[in-house]
Scaffold this motif. Structure first.
Motif, PDB file in Angstrom:
ATOM      1  N   ASN A  52       0.829  -1.219   0.000  1.00 12.37           N
ATOM      2  CA  ASN A  52       0.000   0.000   0.000  1.00 12.37           C
ATOM      3  C   ASN A  52       0.860   1.264   0.000  1.00 12.37           C
ATOM      4  O   ASN A  52       0.596   2.221  -0.727  1.00 12.37           O
ATOM      5  CB  ASN A  52      -0.938  -0.001   1.207  1.00 12.37           C
ATOM      6  CG  ASN A  52      -1.968  -1.101   1.134  1.00 12.37           C
ATOM      7  OD1 ASN A  52      -2.319  -1.559   0.046  1.00 12.37           O
ATOM      8  ND2 ASN A  52      -2.455  -1.547   2.272  1.00 12.37           N
ATOM      9  N   THR A  53       1.901   1.260   0.830  1.00 14.70           N
ATOM     10  CA  THR A  53       2.789   2.420   0.888  1.00 14.70           C
ATOM     11  C   THR A  53       3.510   2.615  -0.442  1.00 14.70           C
ATOM     12  O   THR A  53       3.638   3.734  -0.940  1.00 14.70           O
ATOM     13  CB  THR A  53       3.816   2.246   2.017  1.00 14.70           C
ATOM     14  OG1 THR A  53       3.132   2.032   3.239  1.00 14.70           O
ATOM     15  CG2 THR A  53       4.702   3.471   2.132  1.00 14.70           C
TER      16      THR A  53
ATOM     17  N   CYS B  25       1.056   4.017  -3.053  1.00 13.98           N
ATOM     18  CA  CYS B  25       0.739   5.428  -2.791  1.00 13.98           C
ATOM     19  C   CYS B  25       1.895   6.335  -3.179  1.00 13.98           C
ATOM     20  O   CYS B  25       1.699   7.369  -3.837  1.00 13.98           O
ATOM     21  CB  CYS B  25       0.395   5.618  -1.316  1.00 13.98           C
ATOM     22  SG  CYS B  25      -1.198   4.912  -0.824  1.00 13.98           S
TER      23      CYS B  25
ATOM     24  N   SER C   8       2.151   6.439  -6.911  1.00  4.29           N
ATOM     25  CA  SER C   8       1.069   7.244  -7.489  1.00  4.29           C
ATOM     26  C   SER C   8       1.379   8.733  -7.387  1.00  4.29           C
ATOM     27  O   SER C   8       1.163   9.488  -8.348  1.00  4.29           O
ATOM     28  CB  SER C   8      -0.253   6.934  -6.780  1.00  4.29           C
ATOM     29  OG  SER C   8      -0.594   5.572  -6.919  1.00  4.29           O
TER      30      SER C   8
ATOM     31  N   GLY D 223      -1.741  13.312   0.193  1.00  6.95           N
ATOM     32  CA  GLY D 223      -1.280  11.936   0.033  1.00  6.95           C
ATOM     33  C   GLY D 223      -0.165  11.583   0.990  1.00  6.95           C
ATOM     34  O   GLY D 223      -0.153  10.492   1.581  1.00  6.95           O
TER      35      GLY D 223
ATOM     36  N   TYR E  99      -1.591  11.226   4.414  1.00  6.33           N
ATOM     37  CA  TYR E  99      -2.323   9.960   4.511  1.00  6.33           C
ATOM     38  C   TYR E  99      -1.354   8.791   4.715  1.00  6.33           C
ATOM     39  O   TYR E  99      -1.595   7.913   5.560  1.00  6.33           O
ATOM     40  CB  TYR E  99      -3.148   9.737   3.257  1.00  6.33           C
ATOM     41  CG  TYR E  99      -3.712   8.350   3.151  1.00  6.33           C
ATOM     42  CD1 TYR E  99      -4.826   7.960   3.894  1.00  6.33           C
ATOM     43  CD2 TYR E  99      -3.115   7.402   2.313  1.00  6.33           C
ATOM     44  CE1 TYR E  99      -5.330   6.674   3.812  1.00  6.33           C
ATOM     45  CE2 TYR E  99      -3.616   6.119   2.225  1.00  6.33           C
ATOM     46  CZ  TYR E  99      -4.722   5.753   2.971  1.00  6.33           C
ATOM     47  OH  TYR E  99      -5.214   4.476   2.884  1.00  6.33           O
ATOM     48  N   ILE E 100      -0.263   8.804   3.951  1.00  2.00           N
ATOM     49  CA  ILE E 100       0.717   7.726   4.083  1.00  2.00           C
ATOM     50  C   ILE E 100       1.324   7.726   5.488  1.00  2.00           C
ATOM     51  O   ILE E 100       1.451   6.678   6.133  1.00  2.00           O
ATOM     52  CB  ILE E 100       1.817   7.875   3.017  1.00  2.00           C
ATOM     53  CG1 ILE E 100       1.231   7.667   1.612  1.00  2.00           C
ATOM     54  CG2 ILE E 100       2.936   6.874   3.259  1.00  2.00           C
ATOM     55  CD1 ILE E 100       2.208   7.937   0.495  1.00  2.00           C
TER      56      ILE E 100
END
Length: 375
Positions: A99-100, A103, A106, A331, A334-335
């Motif tokens: 997930n990290t 992200c 992205s 972002g 969030y991370i």
């Protein structure tokens, strides 16, 4: 494209940072999973019993509950599960958190698109602006060469009159120079026409009326007909250059063939012609005003086009850059929030490790490694 390299380096640094955090998390998981599946099931059963007792006696005097006895009596018969250690199930898992990584990738991709789109747009705008810039530069170059050709052609006709003798220095070189200039000017004007696509271009319309020259505004006042040069500009400066080209090829044909000047009497007749006076003698009067105005209008058009492109890029980079910064900040936050919560939850596992596991030498060694990695 150095911006992409900078953000790529930042992405690599962040990736290495999160990779180190992932390694610590994996070490914690390996430390707390140094037990068999059967013992893990027993511990889970005991924790569920504790949760149930707390929920049932929440409003009563739960302090009187003997949790140790309740957990032991209910969990001692739990015999399900294999004797395989849980650590073997996560030993081969990837250290990097997917997930990290997704992200971060992205965010880098968004920034990459922002920079690449700006660069591609710049190339396209520059390609559309290039004809305007080249048109202005070509005209300035053409004007300088045209001024020189006018002076050279005037010298060829006036020098035999001003210095009436049979010998002239460098007359052949001057004539050859004019011939080269005339041919070069014709080639330059043909190249220049490739950037003059519209029929109503300022180089093709009636320059006399467009720039409101005095000759056009005083037609009702008596004047010498030989001074009327409006026919030269009726088709714009392009038409004037074509008349000049044809006149040079016609009236200077003798000089081009024999590489010497005409006689005094012949030149006298030529310079008294209206066309010679209009093309050459009046060139440095109001016709120069036409050239100056054309040059200024080209410079202004080029400046306006460049200013429009610059303004467009300012809007793009300020507006899109602001939005990209907001997205990147959100972002990144969030991370960070996700990783902090994940790390907090993983470290909380240490609080429920069974006492028999904490006392083992292997567990203590794992905790020491984790402590060194963090601090």
């Amino acid at each position: 494209m150095y911006q992409i390299a900078i953000f790529f380096v930042i992405f690599i640094v962040l990736f290495k940072l999160w990779y180190e955090v992932d390694k610590i998390e994996k070490q914690i998981l390996l430390a707390v999973t140094q037990m068999t599946e059967q013992k893990a099931n027993i511990q889970i059963q005991r924790l569920l019993i504790m949760d149930t007792e707390l929920m049932n006696y929440y409003e009563s005097d739960w302090r009187n509950i003997n949790f140790s006895q309740a957990m032991f009596e209910n969990a001692k018969e739990q015999k399900t599960g294999s004797q395989t250690q849980l650590s073997t199930k996560i030993q081969g898992e990837l250290t990097v958190n997917k997930n990290t990584f997704i992200c971060n990738l992205s965010l880098f991709f968004i920034i990459f698109l922002f920079i690449v789109f700006g660069y591609v747009t710049f190339i396209q705008q520059n390609n559309s602006f290039y004809p305007n810039k080249l048109k202005c530069l070509r005209f300035m170059q053409f004007k300088q060469n045209f001024d020189s050709a006018i002076l050279t052609a005037t010298i060829i006709k006036l020098e035999p009159i001003l210095f009436n003798n049979s010998e002239y220095n460098n007359q052949s070189q001057i004539i050859q120079h004019l011939e080269r200039q005339n041919n070069n000017l014709n080639q330059m004007i043909n190249q220049f026409l490739t950037y003059t696509q519209q029929s109503q271009d300022i180089f093709m319309i009636d320059s006399c009326s467009h720039f409101n020259l005095s000759m056009c505004s005083r037609l009702s006042i008596p004047y010498d007909q030989r001074d009327n040069y409006t026919y030269l500009l009726i088709h714009g400066f392009i038409g004037y250059q074509q008349i000049f080209y044809q006149y040079i090829n016609t009236e200077y044909n003798y000089e081009f063939q024999d590489l010497k000047y005409l006689q005094y009497d012949q030149n006298q007749k030529i310079i008294k012609q209206q066309q010679f006076m209009n093309i050459f003698l009046q060139y440095f009067t109001e016709i120069q005003i036409v050239l100056y105005n054309l040059q200024q209008q080209l410079i202004q058009n080029t400046h306006d086009a460049a200013s429009g492109i610059y303004l467009g890029f300012q809007i793009y980079y300020y507006l899109a850059g602001f939005l990209i910064n907001i997205i990147v900040i959100i972002g990144f936050l969030y991370i960070c929030s996700y990783r902090i919560n994940r790390f907090r939850h993983i470290t909380l596992i240490l609080s429920i490790v069974p006492i028999f596991h904490i006392s083992s030498q292997n567990f203590r060694a794992q905790i020491q490694l984790i402590h060194k990695a963090i601090f």
